[in-house]
Design a protein around this motif. Structure first.
Motif, PDB file in Angstrom:
ATOM      1  N   LYS A  36       0.811  -1.229   0.000  1.00  0.00           N
ATOM      2  CA  LYS A  36       0.000   0.000   0.000  1.00  0.00           C
ATOM      3  C   LYS A  36       0.836   1.266   0.000  1.00  0.00           C
ATOM      4  N   THR A  37       1.826   1.307   0.896  1.00  0.00           N
ATOM      5  CA  THR A  37       2.581   2.555   1.046  1.00  0.00           C
ATOM      6  C   THR A  37       3.453   2.823  -0.182  1.00  0.00           C
ATOM      7  N   ASN A  38       4.112   1.787  -0.670  1.00  0.00           N
ATOM      8  CA  ASN A  38       4.895   1.972  -1.895  1.00  0.00           C
ATOM      9  C   ASN A  38       4.015   2.418  -3.045  1.00  0.00           C
ATOM     10  N   ALA A  59      -2.037   7.771   6.472  1.00  0.00           N
ATOM     11  CA  ALA A  59      -2.878   7.257   7.560  1.00  0.00           C
ATOM     12  C   ALA A  59      -2.684   5.753   7.701  1.00  0.00           C
ATOM     13  N   ASP A  60      -1.484   5.287   7.374  1.00  0.00           N
ATOM     14  CA  ASP A  60      -1.159   3.864   7.541  1.00  0.00           C
ATOM     15  C   ASP A  60      -0.410   3.717   8.858  1.00  0.00           C
ATOM     16  N   PHE A  61      -0.855   2.754   9.662  1.00  0.00           N
ATOM     17  CA  PHE A  61      -0.127   2.549  10.916  1.00  0.00           C
ATOM     18  C   PHE A  61       0.877   1.415  10.772  1.00  0.00           C
ATOM     19  N   LEU A  63       4.580  -0.307   9.422  1.00  0.00           N
ATOM     20  CA  LEU A  63       5.931   0.030   9.871  1.00  0.00           C
ATOM     21  C   LEU A  63       6.634   1.024   8.951  1.00  0.00           C
ATOM     22  N   ALA A  64       6.763   0.638   7.686  1.00  0.00           N
ATOM     23  CA  ALA A  64       7.466   1.527   6.761  1.00  0.00           C
ATOM     24  C   ALA A  64       6.470   2.533   6.211  1.00  0.00           C
ATOM     25  N   ASN A  65       6.465   3.713   6.786  1.00  0.00           N
ATOM     26  CA  ASN A  65       5.462   4.692   6.388  1.00  0.00           C
ATOM     27  C   ASN A  65       5.936   5.581   5.256  1.00  0.00           C
ATOM     28  N   ILE A 138      -4.910   8.811   0.028  1.00  0.00           N
ATOM     29  CA  ILE A 138      -4.790   8.478   1.453  1.00  0.00           C
ATOM     30  C   ILE A 138      -4.269   7.053   1.594  1.00  0.00           C
ATOM     31  N   ASP A 139      -3.078   6.950   2.156  1.00  0.00           N
ATOM     32  CA  ASP A 139      -2.498   5.629   2.424  1.00  0.00           C
ATOM     33  C   ASP A 139      -3.059   5.160   3.770  1.00  0.00           C
ATOM     34  N   THR A 140      -3.946   4.179   3.747  1.00  0.00           N
ATOM     35  CA  THR A 140      -4.604   3.744   4.989  1.00  0.00           C
ATOM     36  C   THR A 140      -3.989   2.439   5.495  1.00  0.00           C
TER      37      THR A 140
END
Ligand SMILES: Nc1ncnc2c1ncn2[C@@H]1O[C@H](COP(=O)(O)OP(=O)(O)O)[C@@H](O)[C@H]1O
Ligand SMILES: [Mg+2]
Length: 291
Positions: A36-38, A59-61, A63-65, A138-140
């Motif tokens: 998701k984050t990438n 808004a991702d909890f 690790l690699a934000n 929004i990265d959730t």
């Protein structure tokens, strides 16, 4: 709580009229760690390079934000805005390629615990930047969490990422099942595939189940190949699309970005705006309010 939500809705109504068109797209998944984050960071950069003004909300909890992956190390985040220690402009950071980033927005999941004043601060903060962007990505977190589901339900467009692994597919379907009634447009992206056939097969399984059991048409946006460049770029704390533009992963995600912007995607006839988004956030996080 009842009065609070009512008063806020009145305030929102007065602001909605002046808003401009904005696409607010949440990125989620069923399973954690599927990319998701990438995806969010690199998609945001691509949309920007294609000429759009882009805000990325982290808004991702996980690790690699967003900050780790894009190599920015912000001191302040959304909680400082809610506490009125900072203005929203002070916590919007310049990211790679000219995208803007709001870090540490997991505070959005705490909406139900915010006071009326905090909610108003938050709403006014987004109001203040409403003309600044064409796209908000929004990265959730993974959509199995109740609060993430609330956030997804508030977005008009949601991209669900999966990998071809059976557990990721099952979990992706589970998220779609939780959100399909509220979200106007749900897209699918299949990450970490060996070839396009594997991607088609994966997307087909989810789309067919969604059609058969939920009667919902998903939009298959595309796939991203398994590519060592992604983890290499992560270690270097630079988005892969910036440093490795010719890589397979970059080409794949560029196709997705182009599809989002240029293709006739049969978008819902809605008037997306921060105010409309906020109204949905409030009714999803504080469901009894105003009724
Ligand atoms: N297309 C890909 N090819 C290879 N590795 C990938 C790919 N996409 C993601 N990864 C790896 O998967 C891991 C999780 O990615 P991340 O974006 O942090 O996922 P999430 O945000 O869903 O937790 C990282 O180690 C990343 O390098
Ligand atoms: Mg993540």
């Amino acid at each position: 709580m009842l009065d609070q939500a009512y008063r806020l809705r009145e305030l929102i109504k007065s602001k909605e009229k002046s808003s401009k068109q904005l696409r607010i797209i949440a990125v989620s998944s069923g399973k954690g760690g599927v990319g998701k984050t990438n995806f969010s960071v690199n998609l945001a950069i691509i949309l920007k390079e294609l000429g759009k003004k882009v805000l990325l909300i982290d808004a991702d909890f996980g690790l690699a934000n967003v900050d780790v992956i894009s190599g920015i190390f912000p001191k302040y985040n959304l909680s400082h805005v809610i506490n009125k220690e900072k203005k929203i402009k002070d916590i919007i950071f310049n990211g790679p390629s000219g995208i803007k980033i709001i870090p540490g927005a997991t505070g959005l999941y705490e909406m139900a615990n915010l006071s009326e004043e905090d909610l108003e601060n938050l709403m006014n903060a987004f109001e203040a930047i409403k003309y600044d962007f064409d796209f908000v990505i929004i990265d959730t977190g993974a959509g199995i969490h109740k609060n993430v589901v609330n956030l997804l339900r508030s977005s008009n467009e949601v991209i669900v990422i999966t990998t071809p692994e059976p557990s990721a597919i099952t979990d992706a379907y589970a998220v779609i099942k939780l959100i399909f009634k509220d979200v106007k447009k749900i897209y699918l992206v299949v990450n970490r595939v060996d070839n396009y056939k594997e991607a088609d097969l994966t997307a087909g399984k989810i789309s067919n189940a969604a059609k058969k059991f939920l009667n919902v048409d998903l939009e298959y946006l595309g796939y991203i190949l398994e590519d060592k460049i992604v983890s290499k770029a992560n270690k270097e704390q630079v988005p892969f699309y910036i440093k490795y533009k010719d890589s397979l992963s970059s080409k794949c995600i560029l196709n997705i970005g182009k599809k989002l912007i240029y293709e006739e995607l049969d978008l819902p006839k809605i008037e997306p705006s921060f105010a409309a988004w906020f109204e949905k956030l409030i009714s999803n996080f504080i469901p009894s309010g105003g009724k």
